[in-house]
Design an enzyme around this catalytic site. Structure first.
Site, PDB file in Angstrom:
ATOM      1  N   ASP A 161     -67.933   0.061 -11.452  1.00  0.00           N
ATOM      2  CA  ASP A 161     -66.905  -1.206 -11.116  1.00  0.00           C
ATOM      3  C   ASP A 161     -67.871  -2.091 -12.309  1.00  0.00           C
ATOM      4  O   ASP A 161     -68.296  -2.758 -11.717  1.00  0.00           O
ATOM      5  CB  ASP A 161     -66.589  -1.469  -9.775  1.00  0.00           C
ATOM      6  CG  ASP A 161     -66.056  -0.271  -9.292  1.00  0.00           C
ATOM      7  OD1 ASP A 161     -66.090   0.859  -9.570  1.00  0.00           O
ATOM      8  OD2 ASP A 161     -65.402  -1.130  -8.268  1.00  0.00           O
ATOM      9  N   LYS A 224     -59.220  -2.916 -11.997  1.00  0.00           N
ATOM     10  CA  LYS A 224     -59.136  -4.060  -9.907  1.00  0.00           C
ATOM     11  C   LYS A 224     -58.834  -5.042  -9.854  1.00  0.00           C
ATOM     12  O   LYS A 224     -59.231  -5.921 -10.926  1.00  0.00           O
ATOM     13  CB  LYS A 224     -60.755  -3.636  -9.889  1.00  0.00           C
ATOM     14  CG  LYS A 224     -61.255  -3.892  -8.780  1.00  0.00           C
ATOM     15  CD  LYS A 224     -62.349  -3.386  -8.736  1.00  0.00           C
ATOM     16  CE  LYS A 224     -63.751  -3.547  -7.156  1.00  0.00           C
ATOM     17  NZ  LYS A 224     -64.342  -3.511  -6.856  1.00  0.00           N
ATOM     18  N   LYS A 260     -57.252  -0.552  -7.714  1.00  0.00           N
ATOM     19  CA  LYS A 260     -57.777  -1.088  -7.180  1.00  0.00           C
ATOM     20  C   LYS A 260     -57.451  -2.494  -6.746  1.00  0.00           C
ATOM     21  O   LYS A 260     -58.293  -3.436  -7.071  1.00  0.00           O
ATOM     22  CB  LYS A 260     -59.521  -1.055  -7.692  1.00  0.00           C
ATOM     23  CG  LYS A 260     -60.326  -0.530  -6.202  1.00  0.00           C
ATOM     24  CD  LYS A 260     -61.433  -0.678  -6.301  1.00  0.00           C
ATOM     25  CE  LYS A 260     -62.663  -0.778  -5.542  1.00  0.00           C
ATOM     26  NZ  LYS A 260     -64.777  -0.256  -5.699  1.00  0.00           N
TER      27      LYS A 260
END
Length: 324
Positions: A161, A224, A260
């Protein structure tokens, strides 16, 4: 260590050359986005066994996360044990799903905690995700951020991430943003890359759309919303904007990109709202961990309490559940 595989066979996003004409003329109407998501949040609900089924699916999509300064190997091992068995066996048996092999979608930790998570999850099929690139601010020098990715991947992380430099978005420096993310994608190698946009710091939904598109063009496998550390994290209007961007990217390229939301999702009701939004905007294919993750640390606790109420008709105290 060799990185574990993702939970399904969704093809990797190879990215495209930077194409500003895909997004520079787009303007997002905040009021319209807020009206659309208010309808989803207020009127899309399911009850009884159908709600239980949706909550089980939400568990399968959770990136069970600990990103605290007091993380220890023992804390990570406890989190991994919960990821392996997110619900008590008696609840699964009462719902008739004891044989589905329920786990969370992944476990997400800091790079130094990756080896401990990999060992704790060995043989489970649950991937280890790691934040990197100067999380949460993303303001470390780029060579240092790339080295952090390499460290996490070498330690066994299957998913990375990354965080973007918000300045590039705020100044409209799309070439710099694209180059940064593309270099991070190269550093990830076989590990899937989730691009954290820190949407609460991007100013407008139009910026959110544009940053989403650049991240996908640069090769992001997921986009995300947040680090979870910003004053404002995942919201439904931001999520709608990002989903429309990945839908547009898919229409142009044929590649499906994951999504996400992270930060602020704490209740089963939150999980249901985001699942409903995913289903209505993108369809059932996105209701699986290969294309949808929820970044959360406390959400699982409330889902477990709601499922216990479904089975027994009673709510237990939060202290009766692990990770409370």
């Amino acid at each position: 260590m060799k990185a574990a595989q993702m939970s399904d066979s969704t093809p990797r996003n190879p990215g495209t050359p930077l194409a500003p004409d895909w997004f520079e003329d787009v303007q997002v109407n905040r009021s319209a986005a807020e009206r659309r998501t208010a309808v989803v949040a207020a009127s899309r609900s399911v009850k009884k066994e159908y709600q239980a089924a949706w909550l089980l699916r939400a568990i399968q999509c959770i990136d069970l996360t600990t990103l605290a300064g007091d993380d220890t190997p023992g804390k990570v091992r406890m989190l991994c044990a919960k990821a392996r068995q997110p619900l008590r066996p008696d609840l699964l048996e009462a719902m008739g799903v004891a044989d589905i092999g329920l786990t969370t979608g992944a476990v997400c930790v800091y790079p130094t905690m990756v080896p401990h998570a990999v060992r704790a999850l060995e043989g489970s099929g649950i991937p280890v995700a790691s934040v990197a690139t100067g999380f949460p601010s993303g303001l470390s020098p780029l060579p240092q951020r790339l080295a952090e990715i390499a460290y996490a991947v070498d330690a066994g992380a299957a998913e990375i991430d990354i965080v973007i430099t918000r300045e590039h978005v705020l100044l409209g420096n799309w070439a710099a943003l694209y180059d940064e993310i593309a270099r991070m994608r190269t550093a990830c190698g076989a590990a899937h890359m989730k691009a954290i946009l820190a949407t609460g710091e991007l100013g407008t939904l139009t910026n959110v759309y544009r940053a989403s598109m650049v991240a996908m063009q640069a090769g992001a496998d997921f986009i995300k919303t947040s680090t979870g550390k910003e004053p404002v994290n995942a919201t439904l209007p931001v999520s709608l904007t990002m989903l429309r961007a990945l839908r547009d990217y898919g229409a142009r390229t044929g590649y499906r990109i994951g999504f996400k939301p992270a930060g602020g999702l704490r209740t089963a009701k939150d999980a249901m709202a985001w699942l409903a939004l995913m289903k209505e905007e993108l369809g059932n294919d996105w209701l699986r961990p290969g294309l949808f993750r929820i970044g959360a640390s406390s959400l699982l606790l409330d889902i477990e309490r709601q499922l216990e109420h479904h089975v027994t008709g009673r709510y237990s105290a939060a202290s009766h559940h692990a990770l409370s």
